[in-house]
Motif scaffolding. Sequence first.
Motif, short mmCIF file in Angstrom:
data_model
loop_
_atom_site.label_atom_id
_atom_site.label_comp_id
_atom_site.label_asym_id
_atom_site.label_seq_id
_atom_site.Cartn_x
_atom_site.Cartn_y
_atom_site.Cartn_z
N ASN A 1 -15.51 42.17 28.38
CA ASN A 1 -15.43 42.78 27.05
C ASN A 1 -16.81 42.90 26.42
O ASN A 1 -17.65 42.03 26.60
CB ASN A 1 -14.56 41.93 26.11
N LYS B 1 -21.99 41.60 27.16
CA LYS B 1 -20.80 41.80 27.98
C LYS B 1 -20.31 40.42 28.42
O LYS B 1 -21.06 39.67 29.05
CB LYS B 1 -21.19 42.65 29.20
N HIS B 2 -19.08 40.10 28.04
CA HIS B 2 -18.52 38.80 28.41
C HIS B 2 -18.52 38.66 29.93
O HIS B 2 -18.04 39.55 30.63
CB HIS B 2 -17.10 38.66 27.85
N CYS C 1 -23.87 36.39 28.78
CA CYS C 1 -22.96 37.25 28.01
C CYS C 1 -23.72 38.09 26.98
O CYS C 1 -23.35 39.22 26.70
CB CYS C 1 -21.92 36.42 27.28
N VAL D 1 -16.86 36.91 31.94
CA VAL D 1 -15.57 36.76 32.62
C VAL D 1 -14.66 37.96 32.34
O VAL D 1 -14.16 38.61 33.26
CB VAL D 1 -14.87 35.45 32.19
N THR D 2 -14.48 38.28 31.06
CA THR D 2 -13.53 39.35 30.71
C THR D 2 -14.15 40.74 30.79
O THR D 2 -13.44 41.74 30.88
CB THR D 2 -13.01 39.17 29.27
#
Length: 139
Positions: A87, A81-82, A71, A84-85
């Motif tokens: 974001n 950058k997350h 992440c 999973v999401t």
Amino acid sequence: MNKLSAVLIALLASVSLSAHADVITAQQAANDYGVFAKRLNPNSTLSADAGRAFYTKKVVVNGKDVSCSSCHTDNPANTGKHNVTGNPIKPMAPSVNPQRFSDINKSEKNFTNHCKDLYGKNCSPQDKGDFVTYLLTTK
Ligand code: HEC
């Protein structure tokens, strides 16, 4: 909260943090973890190399390889950058994001959550100190 975390938080809370969020503050956070690591192991010293290894170390979570860098990206100075999401996550390197490690309660909360996500337990003061020491070298 286990006893160790309580002691650590008390120890860190007793250190007066600078009102200005800057690289000195992240350095101070590293120093504080270093003091605590030394209490647990008198031979302890903090190492940016160990911090880098910790940052990129992969563990399998739900069948997927995950590391801190999943992440926070391979270069902590970049926007993360997350995984999973998707974001965006502000850069971890204090050189480009002086807010990092200026609020030890926030740092501790994130350390606890992310270490539990990856390792099923909180990370040691040594790991945290090495991690911040490594981040301080990135730009
Ligand atoms: C699943 C994605 C993800 C992974 C994997 C991850 N993090 Fe994070 N991390 C985040 C997010 C989201 C934030 C909070 C947003 C922010 O502070 O910008 C954050 C913030 C942090 C902070 C707060 C720093 C501060 O004081 O401002 C620390 C410390 C941290 N992470 C440590 C770690 C460590 C150590 C690992 C590996 C063991 C790790 N993270 C793995 C997503 C992740």
